[in-house]
Design a protein around this motif. Structure first.
Motif, PDB file in Angstrom:
ATOM      1  N   ALA A 121      36.378  18.207  37.837  1.00  0.00           N
ATOM      2  CA  ALA A 121      35.467  19.311  37.546  1.00  0.00           C
ATOM      3  C   ALA A 121      36.233  20.625  37.486  1.00  0.00           C
ATOM      4  CB  ALA A 121      34.374  19.398  38.609  1.00  0.00           C
ATOM      5  N   LYS A 122      36.006  21.390  36.421  1.00  0.00           N
ATOM      6  CA  LYS A 122      36.541  22.741  36.299  1.00  0.00           C
ATOM      7  C   LYS A 122      35.363  23.710  36.245  1.00  0.00           C
ATOM      8  CE  LYS A 122      40.896  21.591  35.986  1.00  0.00           C
ATOM      9  NZ  LYS A 122      41.863  21.975  37.039  1.00  0.00           N
ATOM     10  N   HIS A 123      35.475  24.842  36.949  1.00  0.00           N
ATOM     11  CA  HIS A 123      34.367  25.773  37.111  1.00  0.00           C
ATOM     12  C   HIS A 123      34.724  27.145  36.518  1.00  0.00           C
ATOM     13  CE1 HIS A 123      33.030  22.644  39.730  1.00  0.00           C
ATOM     14  NE2 HIS A 123      33.779  22.984  40.754  1.00  0.00           N
ATOM     15  N   HIS A 124      33.958  27.575  35.518  1.00  0.00           N
ATOM     16  CA  HIS A 124      34.137  28.915  34.969  1.00  0.00           C
ATOM     17  C   HIS A 124      33.611  29.989  35.932  1.00  0.00           C
ATOM     18  CE1 HIS A 124      35.385  28.106  30.712  1.00  0.00           C
ATOM     19  NE2 HIS A 124      34.927  26.913  31.031  1.00  0.00           N
ATOM     20  N   PHE A 125      32.662  29.590  36.799  1.00  0.00           N
ATOM     21  CA  PHE A 125      32.075  30.512  37.777  1.00  0.00           C
ATOM     22  C   PHE A 125      32.129  29.866  39.157  1.00  0.00           C
ATOM     23  CE2 PHE A 125      30.144  31.394  33.687  1.00  0.00           C
ATOM     24  CZ  PHE A 125      30.235  32.778  33.593  1.00  0.00           C
ATOM     25  N   SER A 126      31.994  30.683  40.189  1.00  0.00           N
ATOM     26  CA  SER A 126      31.993  30.169  41.558  1.00  0.00           C
ATOM     27  C   SER A 126      30.992  29.034  41.691  1.00  0.00           C
ATOM     28  CB  SER A 126      31.650  31.292  42.533  1.00  0.00           C
ATOM     29  OG  SER A 126      32.646  32.286  42.526  1.00  0.00           O
ATOM     30  N   PHE A 127      31.449  27.930  42.291  1.00  0.00           N
ATOM     31  CA  PHE A 127      30.600  26.738  42.394  1.00  0.00           C
ATOM     32  C   PHE A 127      31.186  25.834  43.461  1.00  0.00           C
ATOM     33  CE2 PHE A 127      29.123  22.494  41.165  1.00  0.00           C
ATOM     34  CZ  PHE A 127      27.789  22.726  40.867  1.00  0.00           C
ATOM     35  N   ALA A 128      30.310  25.260  44.297  1.00  0.00           N
ATOM     36  CA  ALA A 128      30.725  24.317  45.339  1.00  0.00           C
ATOM     37  C   ALA A 128      31.835  24.961  46.180  1.00  0.00           C
ATOM     38  CB  ALA A 128      31.136  22.986  44.723  1.00  0.00           C
ATOM     39  N   GLY A 129      33.005  24.315  46.281  1.00  0.00           N
ATOM     40  CA  GLY A 129      34.077  24.835  47.122  1.00  0.00           C
ATOM     41  C   GLY A 129      34.907  25.930  46.488  1.00  0.00           C
ATOM     42  N   TYR A 130      34.627  26.263  45.229  1.00  0.00           N
ATOM     43  CA  TYR A 130      35.375  27.312  44.541  1.00  0.00           C
ATOM     44  C   TYR A 130      34.585  28.612  44.605  1.00  0.00           C
ATOM     45  CZ  TYR A 130      36.927  30.127  40.536  1.00  0.00           C
ATOM     46  OH  TYR A 130      37.345  31.152  39.735  1.00  0.00           O
ATOM     47  N   HIS A 131      35.205  29.654  45.174  1.00  0.00           N
ATOM     48  CA  HIS A 131      34.532  30.950  45.269  1.00  0.00           C
ATOM     49  C   HIS A 131      35.466  32.047  44.791  1.00  0.00           C
ATOM     50  CE1 HIS A 131      31.772  34.039  46.675  1.00  0.00           C
ATOM     51  NE2 HIS A 131      32.823  34.667  47.208  1.00  0.00           N
ATOM     52  N   ASP A 132      35.010  32.789  43.787  1.00  0.00           N
ATOM     53  CA  ASP A 132      35.723  33.959  43.287  1.00  0.00           C
ATOM     54  C   ASP A 132      34.684  35.058  43.116  1.00  0.00           C
ATOM     55  OD1 ASP A 132      36.972  35.961  41.842  1.00  0.00           O
ATOM     56  OD2 ASP A 132      38.009  34.594  40.485  1.00  0.00           O
ATOM     57  N   PRO A 133      34.721  36.113  43.922  1.00  0.00           N
ATOM     58  CA  PRO A 133      33.694  37.153  43.847  1.00  0.00           C
ATOM     59  C   PRO A 133      33.632  37.837  42.487  1.00  0.00           C
ATOM     60  CG  PRO A 133      35.519  37.828  45.280  1.00  0.00           C
ATOM     61  CD  PRO A 133      35.711  36.383  44.994  1.00  0.00           C
ATOM     62  N   ALA A 134      34.695  37.749  41.691  1.00  0.00           N
ATOM     63  CA  ALA A 134      34.683  38.344  40.353  1.00  0.00           C
ATOM     64  C   ALA A 134      34.058  37.414  39.320  1.00  0.00           C
ATOM     65  CB  ALA A 134      36.103  38.697  39.927  1.00  0.00           C
ATOM     66  N   ARG A 135      33.801  36.161  39.712  1.00  0.00           N
ATOM     67  CA  ARG A 135      33.234  35.177  38.789  1.00  0.00           C
ATOM     68  C   ARG A 135      32.014  34.511  39.423  1.00  0.00           C
ATOM     69  NH1 ARG A 135      38.517  32.103  36.061  1.00  0.00           N
ATOM     70  NH2 ARG A 135      39.512  34.001  35.234  1.00  0.00           N
TER      71      ARG A 135
END
Length: 232
Positions: A20-34
């Motif tokens: 899985a690749k995430h363009h926006f923050s999702f599940a364990g991936y967090h980027d406040p700019a996205r």
């Protein structure tokens, strides 16, 4: 303004059966700019191994659009809906007041999808699901509306939000325009190929976050299949 988000900059996780690749923050991936782009909240680029998938799980208050790039996905939900959506086609689930569903790749080949979540602007309604084919020939050289929150897009799958999901296929050298208006936001991803917007090259599976443009003009550098969300 065009902000390029190269594929290799995306968040994500490889679970073996699911890459899985995430363009926006999702599940364990967090980027406040996205976190989102207008009311577009999620754009996941999922690669699903044969005979695997997502077991039954709940959703509510979200418009979930699945664009199948390769293979096929089989949907089943708590409303009794069941359907198989093939490459190039689209399914929409309005989670509404609550629904449980599963999504499996029951094929003998790898399935690749874009899953797009858009925040609803209408709530309190019962959940629903629908799918339809969109033959590539119909969107050759032009944009076709795949899912829409507007009544005048009669052929599109309905979604309960101020947004459209559109698609186009362009041959190398061809151009297409999408009139959006400066008050809207667009997010564009080539499923295949490479395109140019102004002086920005967008390769396959890169994201382009676009704002403050009246008309988006896209020129194909290679034969390309494009998905774009027009968001509030």
């Amino acid at each position: 303004m065009i902000e390029l988000r190269p594929f290799d900059s995306l968040g994500g996780a490889n679970h073996g059966w699911l890459d899985a690749k995430h363009h926006f923050s999702f599940a364990g991936y967090h980027d406040p700019a996205r976190m989102h782009w207008g009311n577009l909240r999620v754009w996941n680029d999922d690669t699903i191994a044969p005979q695997t998938g997502f077991p039954p799980h709940p959703h509510r208050d979200m418009e979930i659009i699945t664009y199948v790039r390769e293979g096929a996905i089989t949907h089943q939900d708590s409303l009794g809906n069941k359907g198989r959506t093939e490459a190039g086609d689209v399914q929409v689930m309005s989670a509404g007041t609550g629904i449980r569903h599963s999504e499996y790749n029951l094929e003998d080949v790898t399935t690749r999808i874009f899953q797009i979540w858009i925040l609803p602007t209408r709530d309190g309604e019962a959940p629903s699901w629908g799918a339809r084919p969109f033959p590539k020939g119909e969107r050759s050289g032009r944009f076709v509306t795949l899912a829409s929150g507007y009544d005048n897009d009669n052929d599109a799958l309905p979604i309960r939000t101020d947004a459209r999901v559109v698609g186009a296929t362009l041959r190398a050298g061809e151009s297409a325009e999408y009139p959006i208006g400066k008050d809207r936001k667009a997010y564009l991803v080539p499923a295949t190929g490479a395109v140019q917007i102004d002086d920005v090259r967008v390769n396959a599976r890169d994201g382009a976050a676009i704002s403050d443009m009246d008309v988006i003009r896209i020129t194909a550098i290679e034969d390309s299949e494009i998905v774009l969300v027009d968001a509030a």
